[in-house]
Design an enzyme around this catalytic site. Sequence first.
Site, PDB file in Angstrom:
ATOM      1  N   GLN A   1      22.568-110.653  49.537  1.00 41.56           N
ATOM      2  CA  GLN A   1      21.871-110.363  50.605  1.00 41.56           C
ATOM      3  C   GLN A   1      20.180-110.174  50.296  1.00 41.56           C
ATOM      4  OE1 GLN A   1      21.992-111.340  54.032  1.00 41.56           O
ATOM      5  NE2 GLN A   1      19.872-110.059  54.445  1.00 41.56           N
ATOM      6  N   GLU A   2      20.093-109.125  49.331  1.00 38.14           N
ATOM      7  CA  GLU A   2      18.904-108.827  49.007  1.00 38.14           C
ATOM      8  C   GLU A   2      18.019-110.059  48.206  1.00 38.14           C
ATOM      9  OE1 GLU A   2      17.188-106.316  49.746  1.00 38.14           O
ATOM     10  OE2 GLU A   2      18.771-104.642  50.188  1.00 38.14           O
ATOM     11  N   SER A   3      18.707-110.648  47.288  1.00 39.76           N
ATOM     12  CA  SER A   3      17.997-111.712  46.468  1.00 39.76           C
ATOM     13  C   SER A   3      18.635-113.007  46.032  1.00 39.76           C
ATOM     14  CB  SER A   3      17.858-110.727  45.120  1.00 39.76           C
ATOM     15  OG  SER A   3      18.817-110.606  44.319  1.00 39.76           O
TER      16      SER A   3
END
Length: 489
Positions: free
Chosen positions: A327-329
């Site tokens: 989700q972050e990267s």
Amino acid sequence: MAIKRPPKRLSPHRQAIKMLKRINRRHVKVAVAGTLAASTLALQPMQNALDMVRSSGELHLVGVSSPSTFFQQDGHTHGLQFELAQQFANELGVKLVVDSVTSPHRVLQSIRRNQAQLALTGITADDPRLERLRVSNPVIEVQQQLVQRNDQRMPKDISGLTGKVVGVVAGSTEAQHLKDSVREVENVKIIEIRQGKSLDLLGLLDEGRVDFVAMNSREFDAFRPLFPNLRDSMSLERTDAVSWVFMKSGDHSLYQAAQDFLVRKQADGTLQRLAEFYSNGNVFDSYGAKHFNRDIANRLPHYQSLFERESTATDVDWRLLAAIAYQESKWNPNAVSPTGVKGLMMLTQGTASMMGVKNREHAGQSIHGGSAYFKYIHDRMPESVAEPDRTWMALASYNMGPAHILRARKLTERNGGDANSWLDVSRNLRQLAQDNRRQGRSVPDVGQGLHYVQQVRRYYDAIALNTQVTLSKTQVASLDFDISNSTTQ
């Protein structure tokens, strides 16, 4: 000296009378004692089904694990109907005990034999198998539909199934609806598999061994991440309700308590919010599923051992850590945001320093720092917050900051909600943002935070599904379906 006279002997007749009087007196005492005991018991109220659940301290739930009921990951149970049943048990002040069985038939057996008080059958409310049981108000709605491969032309109507082979799970609600839908269509071959499940059906379709499969929308929604080459096809024009099921008897107490609970949860929006939280939305449409599968195959293998190492150190499921990173990267160690967060776990400079990370763009350091920070937040949640709510609140804290979630919990409590329920706390986040704005405090990005928790949940389930399930060709080939014995319309 006085002479003692011998006692006067009673005649045999009088002796008999005297003995009968003694016996009668004894019987009277026994009868009186029995009457008093019976009266005492009669004055004690008989326990109904609801009282028995409360006095036992447990509500026993039986069901088949599925996307629309409950599933287990990392030793914890979650899922739409599990969370709803957990709320019901909390209201009753009892522990929810879950018994997972392998088929709807076993679920029905358990509830009929009074081995459980609440059943999640996975079959729809109008199914004839539920006729002799008590069926609650609808919990969720499911759409009966066909699924096809991307390279197929979608039929305009039901007549487009002429000459096609359609797979379905034997004994399912979809099997009966499919037969009803194609009753007037010629030369449709229906394959009913008896030793497989929805996932196996999709495997048959993906390999081209059937032309379509019939299943409900929630099942396909959950399994879509595994099948980028499949898509929704024609609806069977049937929307059904899935409900809770109870044993049918003269005692309505537990059933009525559940009915009242579901009416309230429908009215306050809980049912809708749970349904939305546990849906995949359009994240895994054909485009999204294709990219996710590409990243699972090409990127995750470079970092999986690092996630597993941190899982051992933190006791957090590595798949959850991987979902946070995705989700972050999207598992890109060189990712940089406009606000300056960097790396595979997108750490701020402050968080990186706190966790001892010197190079945020180093994949190993980033995964270590992000995992340690999530563990730090997760462990500082109050002991009263149980799973899965503990994980959802920790994820919200990871994204929005722990202070905002702490204040949202207090606000939830003041508003009469359950501060240990993520669903209740999430409802109060917008009010918290408004209050903070009026008071000149930092205002959390509520929309982003709610989206973040839901997205991580989706990726977590998809990664778990991808790593748990092996679509073996041998397994698919051994499924018990016989085309010669299939139904031809």
